[in-house]
Design a protein around this motif. Structure first.
Motif, PDB file in Angstrom:
ATOM      1  N   PHE A 133       0.821  -1.213   0.000  1.00 34.65           N
ATOM      2  CA  PHE A 133       0.000   0.000   0.000  1.00 34.65           C
ATOM      3  C   PHE A 133       0.853   1.260   0.000  1.00 34.65           C
ATOM      4  O   PHE A 133       1.933   1.317   0.588  1.00 34.65           O
ATOM      5  N   GLY A 134       0.336   2.288  -0.687  1.00 36.40           N
ATOM      6  CA  GLY A 134       1.007   3.571  -0.754  1.00 36.40           C
ATOM      7  C   GLY A 134      -0.007   4.692  -0.696  1.00 36.40           C
ATOM      8  O   GLY A 134      -1.198   4.472  -0.415  1.00 36.40           O
ATOM      9  N   LEU A 135       0.457   5.890  -0.949  1.00 36.30           N
ATOM     10  CA  LEU A 135      -0.422   7.052  -0.938  1.00 36.30           C
ATOM     11  C   LEU A 135      -1.507   6.890  -2.004  1.00 36.30           C
ATOM     12  O   LEU A 135      -1.238   6.451  -3.123  1.00 36.30           O
ATOM     13  N   GLY A 136      -2.743   7.230  -1.635  1.00 39.10           N
ATOM     14  CA  GLY A 136      -3.852   7.146  -2.573  1.00 39.10           C
ATOM     15  C   GLY A 136      -4.644   5.851  -2.498  1.00 39.10           C
ATOM     16  O   GLY A 136      -5.744   5.772  -3.060  1.00 39.10           O
ATOM     17  N   ASP A 137      -4.114   4.826  -1.811  1.00 44.92           N
ATOM     18  CA  ASP A 137      -4.881   3.588  -1.662  1.00 44.92           C
ATOM     19  C   ASP A 137      -6.033   3.803  -0.678  1.00 44.92           C
ATOM     20  O   ASP A 137      -6.000   4.708   0.168  1.00 44.92           O
ATOM     21  N   THR A 138      -7.050   2.961  -0.765  1.00 44.74           N
ATOM     22  CA  THR A 138      -8.257   3.169   0.036  1.00 44.74           C
ATOM     23  C   THR A 138      -8.171   2.486   1.399  1.00 44.74           C
ATOM     24  O   THR A 138      -7.497   1.466   1.568  1.00 44.74           O
ATOM     25  N   ALA A 139      -8.897   3.067   2.342  1.00 44.14           N
ATOM     26  CA  ALA A 139      -8.974   2.471   3.674  1.00 44.14           C
ATOM     27  C   ALA A 139      -9.610   1.091   3.606  1.00 44.14           C
ATOM     28  O   ALA A 139      -9.210   0.171   4.331  1.00 44.14           O
ATOM     29  N   LEU A 140     -10.596   0.941   2.727  1.00 46.03           N
ATOM     30  CA  LEU A 140     -11.273  -0.335   2.598  1.00 46.03           C
ATOM     31  C   LEU A 140     -10.307  -1.442   2.191  1.00 46.03           C
ATOM     32  O   LEU A 140     -10.327  -2.547   2.747  1.00 46.03           O
ATOM     33  N   ALA A 141      -9.441  -1.153   1.219  1.00 49.06           N
ATOM     34  CA  ALA A 141      -8.474  -2.150   0.762  1.00 49.06           C
ATOM     35  C   ALA A 141      -7.521  -2.538   1.885  1.00 49.06           C
ATOM     36  O   ALA A 141      -7.158  -3.709   2.044  1.00 49.06           O
ATOM     37  N   ILE A 142      -7.105  -1.563   2.681  1.00 49.34           N
ATOM     38  CA  ILE A 142      -6.186  -1.826   3.792  1.00 49.34           C
ATOM     39  C   ILE A 142      -6.860  -2.700   4.839  1.00 49.34           C
ATOM     40  O   ILE A 142      -6.287  -3.682   5.332  1.00 49.34           O
ATOM     41  N   LYS A 143      -8.096  -2.378   5.183  1.00 46.53           N
ATOM     42  CA  LYS A 143      -8.821  -3.165   6.188  1.00 46.53           C
ATOM     43  C   LYS A 143      -9.045  -4.592   5.717  1.00 46.53           C
ATOM     44  O   LYS A 143      -8.941  -5.544   6.500  1.00 46.53           O
ATOM     45  N   GLN A 144      -9.335  -4.756   4.449  1.00 49.69           N
ATOM     46  CA  GLN A 144      -9.545  -6.102   3.922  1.00 49.69           C
ATOM     47  C   GLN A 144      -8.248  -6.906   3.929  1.00 49.69           C
ATOM     48  O   GLN A 144      -8.251  -8.109   4.212  1.00 49.69           O
ATOM     49  N   ALA A 145      -7.133  -6.250   3.640  1.00 47.42           N
ATOM     50  CA  ALA A 145      -5.851  -6.949   3.578  1.00 47.42           C
ATOM     51  C   ALA A 145      -5.346  -7.343   4.969  1.00 47.42           C
ATOM     52  O   ALA A 145      -4.852  -8.451   5.172  1.00 47.42           O
ATOM     53  N   TYR A 146      -5.470  -6.433   5.931  1.00 48.47           N
ATOM     54  CA  TYR A 146      -4.956  -6.692   7.277  1.00 48.47           C
ATOM     55  C   TYR A 146      -5.942  -7.473   8.140  1.00 48.47           C
ATOM     56  O   TYR A 146      -5.532  -8.141   9.103  1.00 48.47           O
ATOM     57  N   GLY A 147      -7.210  -7.372   7.834  1.00 47.54           N
ATOM     58  CA  GLY A 147      -8.202  -8.048   8.657  1.00 47.54           C
ATOM     59  C   GLY A 147      -8.174  -7.548  10.088  1.00 47.54           C
ATOM     60  O   GLY A 147      -8.125  -6.342  10.350  1.00 47.54           O
ATOM     61  N   GLY A 148      -8.150  -8.473  11.037  1.00 49.68           N
ATOM     62  CA  GLY A 148      -8.157  -8.104  12.450  1.00 49.68           C
ATOM     63  C   GLY A 148      -6.843  -7.550  12.958  1.00 49.68           C
ATOM     64  O   GLY A 148      -6.740  -7.166  14.130  1.00 49.68           O
ATOM     65  N   PRO A 154     -10.219   7.624  15.484  1.00 49.25           N
ATOM     66  CA  PRO A 154     -10.694   8.832  14.800  1.00 49.25           C
ATOM     67  C   PRO A 154      -9.535   9.757  14.447  1.00 49.25           C
ATOM     68  O   PRO A 154      -8.554   9.865  15.189  1.00 49.25           O
ATOM     69  N   HIS A 155      -9.641  10.405  13.308  1.00 47.83           N
ATOM     70  CA  HIS A 155      -8.630  11.382  12.910  1.00 47.83           C
ATOM     71  C   HIS A 155      -8.774  12.612  13.796  1.00 47.83           C
ATOM     72  O   HIS A 155      -9.888  13.037  14.117  1.00 47.83           O
ATOM     73  N   LYS A 156      -7.657  13.183  14.218  1.00 50.73           N
ATOM     74  CA  LYS A 156      -7.720  14.291  15.160  1.00 50.73           C
ATOM     75  C   LYS A 156      -8.249  15.567  14.534  1.00 50.73           C
ATOM     76  O   LYS A 156      -8.895  16.382  15.207  1.00 50.73           O
ATOM     77  N   TYR A 157      -8.010  15.795  13.241  1.00 48.72           N
ATOM     78  CA  TYR A 157      -8.345  17.078  12.633  1.00 48.72           C
ATOM     79  C   TYR A 157      -9.436  17.001  11.566  1.00 48.72           C
ATOM     80  O   TYR A 157      -9.917  18.032  11.117  1.00 48.72           O
ATOM     81  N   GLN A 158      -9.795  15.810  11.133  1.00 48.16           N
ATOM     82  CA  GLN A 158     -10.779  15.687  10.057  1.00 48.16           C
ATOM     83  C   GLN A 158     -11.941  14.793  10.491  1.00 48.16           C
ATOM     84  O   GLN A 158     -11.778  13.891  11.316  1.00 48.16           O
ATOM     85  N   ASP A 159     -13.095  15.074   9.933  1.00 47.37           N
ATOM     86  CA  ASP A 159     -14.278  14.276  10.253  1.00 47.37           C
ATOM     87  C   ASP A 159     -14.260  12.965   9.479  1.00 47.37           C
ATOM     88  O   ASP A 159     -13.613  12.834   8.438  1.00 47.37           O
ATOM     89  N   ALA A 160     -15.031  11.993  10.000  1.00 48.40           N
ATOM     90  CA  ALA A 160     -15.177  10.715   9.307  1.00 48.40           C
ATOM     91  C   ALA A 160     -15.728  10.945   7.897  1.00 48.40           C
ATOM     92  O   ALA A 160     -16.498  11.903   7.687  1.00 48.40           O
ATOM     93  N   PRO A 161     -15.298  10.152   6.943  1.00 51.27           N
ATOM     94  CA  PRO A 161     -14.576   8.871   7.102  1.00 51.27           C
ATOM     95  C   PRO A 161     -13.063   8.976   7.317  1.00 51.27           C
ATOM     96  O   PRO A 161     -12.372   7.953   7.227  1.00 51.27           O
ATOM     97  N   ALA A 162     -12.546  10.182   7.558  1.00 51.90           N
ATOM     98  CA  ALA A 162     -11.124  10.295   7.884  1.00 51.90           C
ATOM     99  C   ALA A 162     -10.846   9.503   9.170  1.00 51.90           C
ATOM    100  O   ALA A 162     -11.665   9.509  10.097  1.00 51.90           O
ATOM    101  N   GLU A 163      -9.698   8.830   9.214  1.00 53.00           N
ATOM    102  CA  GLU A 163      -9.352   8.007  10.369  1.00 53.00           C
ATOM    103  C   GLU A 163      -7.870   7.663  10.322  1.00 53.00           C
ATOM    104  O   GLU A 163      -7.186   7.912   9.319  1.00 53.00           O
ATOM    105  N   ASP A 164      -7.382   7.105  11.399  1.00 57.61           N
ATOM    106  CA  ASP A 164      -6.012   6.582  11.449  1.00 57.61           C
ATOM    107  C   ASP A 164      -6.092   5.080  11.605  1.00 57.61           C
ATOM    108  O   ASP A 164      -6.764   4.571  12.527  1.00 57.61           O
ATOM    109  N   LEU A 165      -5.408   4.347  10.729  1.00 55.39           N
ATOM    110  CA  LEU A 165      -5.382   2.891  10.792  1.00 55.39           C
ATOM    111  C   LEU A 165      -4.010   2.440  11.275  1.00 55.39           C
ATOM    112  O   LEU A 165      -2.989   2.773  10.665  1.00 55.39           O
TER     113      LEU A 165
END
Length: 212
Positions: A133-148, A154-165
Motif C-alpha cells: 500500500f502507498g499514498l492514494g490507496d483506500t482504507a477499505l483495501a487496507i482493512k480487507q488486507a490486514y483483517g483483524g 478517529p482522525h484528530k483534525y478531520q471528520d469521518a470517514p477520515a481516520e487513522d489505521l
C-alpha cells in the motif's frame, strides 16, 4: 635315535608356531596427545541483518534506514538534511524532522534524542509498505488486507470517514502504546477515504503534531 611319528608331529607344530609368532611390539592404539600450542578454531560470526528493500517501508525501516539507529548512522546512509533552512522539530536537539538528501522522494524522518524513531511517506512519495500500500490507496483495501491486525482511531483534525489505521508488527495494542520496542505502521486516511500519509516506526507513529 629314532623319533616316533607322534613326537615328530609335535616338533613340527612347535616350529610352525614359532615361525608364525610376531615378536614385534604392538602399535600404540592411543590417539596422539593434542597440540596445546595450536590456536583454537574461531567461533562462527553472528549473521548480520541485511538492509530492507529500498522501495518497501516496513515497521522496522526503509532500505538502510532502520528504526532505532543513531542519527550519525542515518546521515551516513542517507545524507544530512536536504533543506537545512526548512522548519523541522521545535527542539532539534531533542526532536527533529527532515528529508535526508539521499532518501527517496517524499520521505521524511523523525529523530528523537539522537535516534531514528519514525519514517513518513507524504506528498509525492511512491514507496509502498510491505503489504503493497502507498499514498492514494483506500482504507477499505487496507482493512480487507490486514483483517483483524489493523484497528481504527478517529482522525484528530478531520471528520469521518477520515481516520487513522494502525497495524502493529509487535508490541502494539488498541490503547496508547509506550513500549519503545513496539513497531508498527500507521495509515492516515483523509475525508475521501484514501491514504494521505504513512508513518512507520516505534510508538512515535502515534504522534500527530510533530514530536508531540
Amino acid at each position: 635315535m629314532m623319533i616316533r611319528p607322534a613326537a615328530a608331529i609335535g616338533v613340527c607344530m612347535l616350529l610352525l608356531a614359532a615361525c608364525g609368532r610376531d615378536d614385534r611390539p604392538a602399535a600404540d592404539a592411543s590417539p596422539p596427545a593434542p597440540d596445546m600450542t595450536a590456536s583454537p578454531a574461531p567461533a562462527p560470526s553472528a549473521p548480520v541483518a541485511a538492509p530492507g528493500a529500498a522501495d518497501t517501508l516496513t515497521a522496522d525501516g526503509l532500505g538502510p534506514a532502520r528504526i532505532g539507529m543513531s542519527k550519525a548512522d542515518l546521515i551516513a546512509a542517507w545524507g544530512d538534511d536536504a533543506n537545512p533552512g526548512a522548519v523541522g522539530g521545535a527542539e532539534p536537539e531533542a526532536c527533529d524532522i527532515f528529508h535526508p538528501a539521499r532518501a527517496p522522494k517524499g520521505v521524511s524522518v523523525m529523530i528523537q534524542n539522537g535516534r531514528l524513531t519514525r519514517i513518513t511517506l507524504a506528498r509525492d512519495a511512491d514507496v509502498k509498505t510491505d503489504r503493497g500500500f502507498g499514498l492514494g490507496d483506500t482504507a477499505l483495501a487496507i482493512k480487507q488486507a490486514y483483517g483483524g491486525a489493523v484497528f481504527s482511531q478517529p482522525h484528530k483534525y478531520q471528520d469521518a470517514p477520515a481516520e487513522d489505521l494502525f497495524a502493529w508488527a509487535r508490541g502494539g495494542s488498541t490503547a496508547y502504546v509506550v513500549d519503545p520496542s513496539a513497531r508498527g505502521v500507521r495509515y492516515e486516511i483523509g475525508v475521501a477515504g484514501k491514504v494521505g500519509m504513512i508513518h512507520a516506526g516505534d510508538p512515535s507513529i502515534q504522534l500527530v503534531e510533530g514530536c508531540s
